[in-house]
Design an enzyme around this catalytic site. Structure first.
Site, PDB file in Angstrom:
ATOM      1  N   ASN A  10       0.864  -1.180   0.000  1.00  0.00           N
ATOM      2  CA  ASN A  10       0.000   0.000   0.000  1.00  0.00           C
ATOM      3  C   ASN A  10       0.903   1.233   0.000  1.00  0.00           C
ATOM      4  OD1 ASN A  10      -1.864   1.997   0.406  1.00  0.00           O
ATOM      5  ND2 ASN A  10      -2.532   1.307   2.430  1.00  0.00           N
ATOM      6  N   TRP A  11       1.010   1.841  -1.176  1.00  0.00           N
ATOM      7  CA  TRP A  11       1.923   2.987  -1.313  1.00  0.00           C
ATOM      8  C   TRP A  11       1.290   4.308  -0.864  1.00  0.00           C
ATOM      9  CZ3 TRP A  11       4.358   1.764  -6.809  1.00  0.00           C
ATOM     10  CH2 TRP A  11       5.292   0.737  -6.662  1.00  0.00           C
ATOM     11  N   LYS A  12      -0.001   4.264  -0.520  1.00  0.00           N
ATOM     12  CA  LYS A  12      -0.691   5.463  -0.027  1.00  0.00           C
ATOM     13  C   LYS A  12      -0.406   6.646  -0.956  1.00  0.00           C
ATOM     14  CE  LYS A  12      -0.532   3.369   4.497  1.00  0.00           C
ATOM     15  NZ  LYS A  12      -0.602   3.500   5.953  1.00  0.00           N
ATOM     16  N   HIS A  86     -10.055   1.096   4.307  1.00  0.00           N
ATOM     17  CA  HIS A  86      -8.814   1.318   5.046  1.00  0.00           C
ATOM     18  C   HIS A  86      -9.101   2.311   6.182  1.00  0.00           C
ATOM     19  CE1 HIS A  86      -4.769   2.606   6.053  1.00  0.00           C
ATOM     20  NE2 HIS A  86      -4.332   1.510   5.442  1.00  0.00           N
ATOM     21  N   GLU A  88      -7.556   4.755   7.223  1.00  0.00           N
ATOM     22  CA  GLU A  88      -7.331   6.165   6.866  1.00  0.00           C
ATOM     23  C   GLU A  88      -8.516   6.726   6.082  1.00  0.00           C
ATOM     24  OE1 GLU A  88      -3.453   5.576   5.117  1.00  0.00           O
ATOM     25  OE2 GLU A  88      -2.660   5.122   7.112  1.00  0.00           O
ATOM     26  N   GLU A 152      -6.060  -5.025  10.328  1.00  0.00           N
ATOM     27  CA  GLU A 152      -5.087  -3.956  10.563  1.00  0.00           C
ATOM     28  C   GLU A 152      -5.474  -3.209  11.835  1.00  0.00           C
ATOM     29  OE1 GLU A 152      -2.884  -2.731   6.757  1.00  0.00           O
ATOM     30  OE2 GLU A 152      -4.648  -1.468   6.907  1.00  0.00           O
ATOM     31  N   GLY A 158       1.560   2.396  10.753  1.00  0.00           N
ATOM     32  CA  GLY A 158       2.519   3.492  10.646  1.00  0.00           C
ATOM     33  C   GLY A 158       3.167   3.902  11.952  1.00  0.00           C
ATOM     34  N   SER A 191       2.566  -1.993  10.462  1.00  0.00           N
ATOM     35  CA  SER A 191       4.006  -2.009  10.746  1.00  0.00           C
ATOM     36  C   SER A 191       4.651  -3.367  10.474  1.00  0.00           C
ATOM     37  CB  SER A 191       4.283  -1.539  12.181  1.00  0.00           C
ATOM     38  OG  SER A 191       3.845  -0.200  12.351  1.00  0.00           O
ATOM     39  N   GLY A 212       2.552  -1.135   4.387  1.00  0.00           N
ATOM     40  CA  GLY A 212       2.600   0.286   4.037  1.00  0.00           C
ATOM     41  C   GLY A 212       4.034   0.769   3.952  1.00  0.00           C
ATOM     42  N   GLY A 213       4.526   1.356   5.025  1.00  0.00           N
ATOM     43  CA  GLY A 213       5.849   1.984   5.029  1.00  0.00           C
ATOM     44  C   GLY A 213       6.950   1.107   4.445  1.00  0.00           C
TER      45      GLY A 213
HETATM   46  P1  PGA Z   1       2.127   0.365   7.719  1.00  0.00           P
HETATM   47  O1  PGA Z   1       0.741   0.592   6.936  1.00  0.00           O
HETATM   48  O2  PGA Z   1       2.736  -0.905   7.209  1.00  0.00           O
HETATM   49  O3  PGA Z   1       2.953   1.582   7.377  1.00  0.00           O
HETATM   50  O4  PGA Z   1       1.800   0.294   9.172  1.00  0.00           O
HETATM   51  C1  PGA Z   1      -0.110  -0.488   6.673  1.00  0.00           C
HETATM   52  C2  PGA Z   1      -1.384   0.002   6.039  1.00  0.00           C
HETATM   53  O5  PGA Z   1      -1.828   1.117   6.348  1.00  0.00           O
HETATM   54  O6  PGA Z   1      -1.986  -0.693   5.214  1.00  0.00           O
END
Ligand code: PGA
Length: 229
Positions: A10-12, A86, A88, A152, A158, A191, A212-213
């Site tokens: 997930n590159w957001k 998600h 977010e 999640e 994050g 994470s 994500g990150g």
């Molecule tokens: P993260 O994000 O790996 O940076 O915690 C995961 C996500 O939001 O899907």
């Protein structure tokens, strides 16, 4: 892991990392890889031989929704997957369980595989309500085994904090015990990194990861993929 592992990046709202076309994000025989870039970067990923999904889309097929895109548009652009719900999106776009359910129905109708994110906040976990919250989120979805779920925990996204393998496995097993989810592919997200991927992915009910990150570093992402093989 008993189902074919799926590792999702997930590159957001980030541009694709340098070297993204070099191979770290291409699916392999033993593990499926899907990247969720911004809508503007879908074409570049597809041109590099990467399987892609949209990060979000509305349930309506078209209309006066400035700034939004539809499930059919993602499908026409070459997507196989779409993220729904998600945290977010739930937080910054006020998406509700009902909105997410409509998106999932529209995604399936468009021929996309929805990857639906569920998970509790820190306050909900502290109050002992984590499983209740996740049960409500999962039960609001259509009864369809094509849906992929991503557990999640919001407090792990994050933050560098990860659910312990035992806690994550307990939640995944719980989700799998819910109606229509016995055969569901269930990813862990929050994470996930090269350091913790192996122990998380070796749990019997964790079928992959939503990263994500750490997915923005091709070398680290490749190590996570390796842990899933
Ligand atoms: P993260 O994000 O790996 O940076 O915690 C995961 C996500 O939001 O899907």
């Amino acid at each position: 892991m008993t189902r074919r592992p799926l590792i999702a990046a997930n590159w957001k709202m980030h541009t694709p990392p340098a070297g993204f076309a070099d191979g770290a994000y291409r699916s392999q025989d033993q593990v499926e890889i899907v990247v969720f870039p911004t809508a503007l970067h879908l074409a570049a990923c597809i041109a590099a031989g990467i399987r892609v999904g949209g990060q979000a889309a509305r349930s309506e097929p078209h209309g006066a929704f400035t700034g939004d895109i539809s499930m059919d548009m993602l499908k026409a652009a070459g997507c196989h997957y779409v993220l729904c719900g998600h945290s977010e999106r739930r937080q910054h776009h006020s998406e509700t369980d009902a909105d997410v359910a409509h998106q999932v129905t529209a995604a399936l109708a468009a021929g996309l595989v929805p990857v639906v994110c569920v998970g509790e906040t820190q306050a909900e976990r502290d109050a002992g309500r984590a499983m209740d919250v996740v049960r409500t989120q999962v039960k609001s979805l259509p009864a369809d085994e094509r849906i992929v779920l991503a557990y999640e925990p919001v407090w792990a996204i994050g933050t560098g904090k990860t659910a312990t393998p035992d806690d994550a496995e307990a939640m995944h097993a719980f989700i799998r015990s819910l109606p229509y989810r016995a055969e569901t592919t269930i990813l862990y997200g929050g994470s996930m990194s090269a350091k913790n991927a192996q122990t998380l992915l070796s749990q019997p009910n964790i079928d992959g990861g939503l990263v994500g990150g750490a997915s923005l570093q091709p070398a680290e992402f490749a190590q996570i993929v390796q842990a899933a093989v």
